[in-house]
Design a protein around this motif. Structure first.
Motif, PDB file in Angstrom:
ATOM      1  N   HIS A 105       1.015  -1.241  -0.239  1.00 39.50           N
ATOM      2  CA  HIS A 105       0.036   0.017   0.066  1.00 39.50           C
ATOM      3  C   HIS A 105       0.851   1.286  -0.098  1.00 39.50           C
ATOM      4  CE1 HIS A 105       0.906  -0.254   4.208  1.00 39.50           C
ATOM      5  NE2 HIS A 105       0.371   1.022   4.483  1.00 39.50           N
ATOM      6  N   LEU A 106       2.275   1.164   0.174  1.00 38.83           N
ATOM      7  CA  LEU A 106       3.067   2.091  -0.056  1.00 38.83           C
ATOM      8  C   LEU A 106       3.561   2.340  -1.533  1.00 38.83           C
ATOM      9  CD1 LEU A 106       5.143   1.816   3.227  1.00 38.83           C
ATOM     10  CD2 LEU A 106       2.737   3.165   2.813  1.00 38.83           C
ATOM     11  N   THR A 107       3.107   1.657  -2.446  1.00 37.25           N
ATOM     12  CA  THR A 107       3.713   1.434  -3.917  1.00 37.25           C
ATOM     13  C   THR A 107       2.679   1.558  -4.887  1.00 37.25           C
ATOM     14  OG1 THR A 107       3.566  -0.723  -3.843  1.00 37.25           O
ATOM     15  CG2 THR A 107       5.644  -0.005  -2.984  1.00 37.25           C
ATOM     16  N   THR A 108       1.380   2.157  -4.517  1.00 38.00           N
ATOM     17  CA  THR A 108       0.290   2.109  -5.335  1.00 38.00           C
ATOM     18  C   THR A 108      -0.039   3.403  -6.124  1.00 38.00           C
ATOM     19  OG1 THR A 108      -1.422   2.509  -3.830  1.00 38.00           O
ATOM     20  CG2 THR A 108      -0.785   0.134  -4.100  1.00 38.00           C
ATOM     21  N   ASN A 135       9.579  -3.306 -11.623  1.00 35.14           N
ATOM     22  CA  ASN A 135       9.049  -2.482 -12.941  1.00 35.14           C
ATOM     23  C   ASN A 135       7.707  -1.843 -12.653  1.00 35.14           C
ATOM     24  OD1 ASN A 135      11.599  -3.348 -14.227  1.00 35.14           O
ATOM     25  ND2 ASN A 135      10.631  -5.115 -15.308  1.00 35.14           N
ATOM     26  N   ALA A 136       6.844  -2.699 -11.821  1.00 38.35           N
ATOM     27  CA  ALA A 136       5.801  -2.199 -11.718  1.00 38.35           C
ATOM     28  C   ALA A 136       5.393  -0.923 -10.754  1.00 38.35           C
ATOM     29  CB  ALA A 136       4.647  -3.219 -10.865  1.00 38.35           C
ATOM     30  N   ILE A 137       6.497  -0.905  -9.486  1.00 36.39           N
ATOM     31  CA  ILE A 137       6.565   0.294  -8.655  1.00 36.39           C
ATOM     32  C   ILE A 137       7.004   1.450  -9.436  1.00 36.39           C
ATOM     33  CG2 ILE A 137       7.942   1.091  -6.949  1.00 36.39           C
ATOM     34  CD1 ILE A 137       7.950  -1.633  -5.564  1.00 36.39           C
ATOM     35  N   TYR A 138       8.070   1.152 -10.595  1.00 35.31           N
ATOM     36  CA  TYR A 138       8.611   2.257 -10.996  1.00 35.31           C
ATOM     37  C   TYR A 138       7.548   2.946 -11.969  1.00 35.31           C
ATOM     38  CZ  TYR A 138      11.960   5.439 -13.726  1.00 35.31           C
ATOM     39  OH  TYR A 138      12.647   6.464 -14.206  1.00 35.31           O
ATOM     40  N   LEU A 147      15.258   0.803 -15.196  1.00 35.87           N
ATOM     41  CA  LEU A 147      14.036  -0.095 -14.951  1.00 35.87           C
ATOM     42  C   LEU A 147      12.989  -0.274 -16.117  1.00 35.87           C
ATOM     43  CD1 LEU A 147      13.393   0.497 -11.170  1.00 35.87           C
ATOM     44  CD2 LEU A 147      14.929  -1.076 -12.055  1.00 35.87           C
ATOM     45  N   GLY A 148      12.677  -1.471 -16.276  1.00 36.86           N
ATOM     46  CA  GLY A 148      11.503  -1.756 -17.450  1.00 36.86           C
ATOM     47  C   GLY A 148      10.219  -1.322 -16.969  1.00 36.86           C
ATOM     48  N   ARG A 149       9.592  -1.455 -18.138  1.00 38.94           N
ATOM     49  CA  ARG A 149       8.055  -0.899 -17.757  1.00 38.94           C
ATOM     50  C   ARG A 149       7.279  -2.143 -17.206  1.00 38.94           C
ATOM     51  NH1 ARG A 149       7.354   4.448 -17.532  1.00 38.94           N
ATOM     52  NH2 ARG A 149       5.107   3.884 -18.285  1.00 38.94           N
ATOM     53  N   GLY A 150       6.267  -1.828 -16.370  1.00 37.60           N
ATOM     54  CA  GLY A 150       5.580  -2.909 -15.741  1.00 37.60           C
ATOM     55  C   GLY A 150       4.022  -2.444 -15.674  1.00 37.60           C
ATOM     56  N   HIS A 151       3.312  -3.057 -14.947  1.00 38.29           N
ATOM     57  CA  HIS A 151       1.817  -2.480 -14.687  1.00 38.29           C
ATOM     58  C   HIS A 151       1.623  -1.526 -13.549  1.00 38.29           C
ATOM     59  CE1 HIS A 151       2.280  -5.643 -11.454  1.00 38.29           C
ATOM     60  NE2 HIS A 151       1.506  -5.194 -10.936  1.00 38.29           N
ATOM     61  N   VAL A 152       0.598  -0.926 -13.717  1.00 34.41           N
ATOM     62  CA  VAL A 152       0.502   0.080 -12.371  1.00 34.41           C
ATOM     63  C   VAL A 152      -0.285  -0.493 -11.331  1.00 34.41           C
ATOM     64  CG1 VAL A 152      -0.960   2.040 -12.105  1.00 34.41           C
ATOM     65  CG2 VAL A 152       0.179   1.974 -14.426  1.00 34.41           C
ATOM     66  N   MET A 153       0.137  -0.264 -10.261  1.00 38.65           N
ATOM     67  CA  MET A 153      -0.448  -0.948  -9.064  1.00 38.65           C
ATOM     68  C   MET A 153      -1.242  -0.137  -8.570  1.00 38.65           C
ATOM     69  SD  MET A 153       3.130  -2.411  -7.421  1.00 38.65           S
ATOM     70  CE  MET A 153       2.775  -3.204  -5.995  1.00 38.65           C
ATOM     71  N   VAL A 154      -2.561  -0.776  -7.937  1.00 37.18           N
ATOM     72  CA  VAL A 154      -3.711   0.260  -7.577  1.00 37.18           C
ATOM     73  C   VAL A 154      -3.969  -0.429  -6.190  1.00 37.18           C
ATOM     74  CG1 VAL A 154      -4.508   0.865  -9.894  1.00 37.18           C
ATOM     75  CG2 VAL A 154      -5.180  -1.355  -8.894  1.00 37.18           C
ATOM     76  N   ASP A 155      -4.768   0.315  -5.292  1.00 36.26           N
ATOM     77  CA  ASP A 155      -5.031  -0.126  -4.050  1.00 36.26           C
ATOM     78  C   ASP A 155      -6.091  -1.086  -4.171  1.00 36.26           C
ATOM     79  OD1 ASP A 155      -3.807   1.815  -2.664  1.00 36.26           O
ATOM     80  OD2 ASP A 155      -5.394   3.123  -2.361  1.00 36.26           O
TER      81      ASP A 155
END
Length: 254
Positions: free
Chosen positions: A152-155, A187-190, A240-248
Motif C-alpha cells: 500500500h506504499l507503492t500504489t 518494474n511495476a513500482i517504477y 528499470l523496465g516497464r510494468g503494470h500500474v499497481m492500485v489499491d
C-alpha cells in the motif's frame, strides 16, 4: 574470525528484531552495531568508533540526492525509522517519522542513541494523509517487512497522495530491494511512480549479475533530478523496465 554479539532481541506481531555488535560489516573491519530484522536484513548500522559517520551506502546516497536537488530544504516526512540515521542527521530540519513498530523505536533509543522526539507510531500512509497539501519538501519511504516494501506504499493512489503533499520542488525517494532486470515488482513500482511524477530516476548498487537482489533507490520529483556520481556511495543510475500500474485493494487505509 568475525565476532558477533547479540545485545537484544524483541519479538513483535510481524517479526523478530535484534541488535548486534560485530567486528566487521560488509567486509569492513572495525567496531559496528547494527539492527537486523528476522529476514537477516540490516536496517541500520553505526560505527562505534565514529558514531556520526553514516555507514550504509543507501542513506548516504539518499542524503546526497536531497542536498543536491534542494540544498535549503526544510521539511521531511519519513516512513520507516530503522535506527534513525537520516532523521538524526537532520537535527536542524523539520522531520516527522512514521514507524509502525514501537519496538524499533525503543531499540533505536536504547542502543543507537536516537534522541529526537519526532516519531509517530502507526501506519505511515495513514499518518502522511493527515499532512497539509504542498507542505513537504521530501518524503522518504524506507519501510520493510519480511515480504518487502508494504504494497500500500507503492500504489497509484499512494503516489498520487504523496504528490499532493509535496511542494512544487518536492520529491519522493524510496529505498527498495530487488533486481535490475526482469523484476516484475520493481518494474511495476517504477511504472506506477511515473504516473504521478513528471521526473523519475532509479539507482542501484552493483551486483554479481542482473538477477542478484540489491538495494534500489527510486526518486520521483516535480522538477528535474540532479546528482553527482562520485557522491552516490556506489549507486549507479539504472534503467528499470516497464510494468503494470499497481492500485489499491478495496479497504486500503489512508
Amino acid at each position: 574470525m568475525d565476532r558477533l554479539y547479540r545485545l537484544a532481541t524483541e519479538k513483535t506481531l510481524t517479526q523478530e528484531i535484534s541488535v548486534y555488535d560485530a567486528n566487521s560489516l560488509y567486509g569492513e573491519t572495525g567496531k559496528f552495531r547494527f539492527l537486523q530484522f528476522s529476514d537477516d536484513a540490516v536496517q541500520g548500522a553505526i560505527d562505534l568508533k565514529d558514531p556520526k559517520r553514516i555507514v550504509l551506502e543507501y542513506p548516504r546516497a539518499i542524503i546526497h540526492l536531497m542536498e543536491c536537488n534542494h540544498p535549503s530544504f526544510k521539511s521531511l516526512f519519513m516512513i520507516g525509522h530503522g535506527i534513525g540515521t537520516i532523521a538524526g542527521h537532520y537535527a536542524d530540519k523539520q522531520v516527522k517519522v512514521a514507524e509502525i513498530d514501537e519496538k524499533v523505536v525503543e531499540l533505536s533509543r536504547a542502543y543507537f542513541d536516537y534522541r529526537r522526539d519526532n516519531v509517530v507510531i502507526g501506519d505511515g500512509r495513514q499518518i502522511l494523509s493527515g499532512e497539509e497539501p504542498d507542505s513537504l519538501d521530501y518524503i522518504i519511504v524506507d519501510a520493510f517487512t519480511k515480504e518487502g516494501t508494504p504494497v500500500h506504499l507503492t500504489t497509484a493512489e499512494f503516489f498520487g497522495m504523496t504528490q499532493k503533499k509535496l511542494d512544487a520542488r518536492g520529491s519522493i525517494i524510496l529505498n527498495l530491494m530487488g533486481k535490475i532486470k526482469n523484476d516484475r515488482l520493481m518494474n511495476a513500482i517504477y511504472s506506477t511512480l511515473v504516473e504521478s511524477y513528471p521526473y523519475a530516476k532509479a539507482f542501484s548498487l552493483p551486483g554479481k549479475d542482473t538477477s542478484a537482489m540489491r538495494n534500489i533507490i527510486v526518486i520521483g520529483s516535480n522538477k528535474t533530478i540532479d546528482y553527482q556520481q562520485q557522491a552516490m556511495a556506489g549507486f549507479i543510475e539504472t534503467e528499470l523496465g516497464r510494468g503494470h500500474v499497481m492500485v489499491d485493494k478495496q479497504g486500503t487505509i489512508g
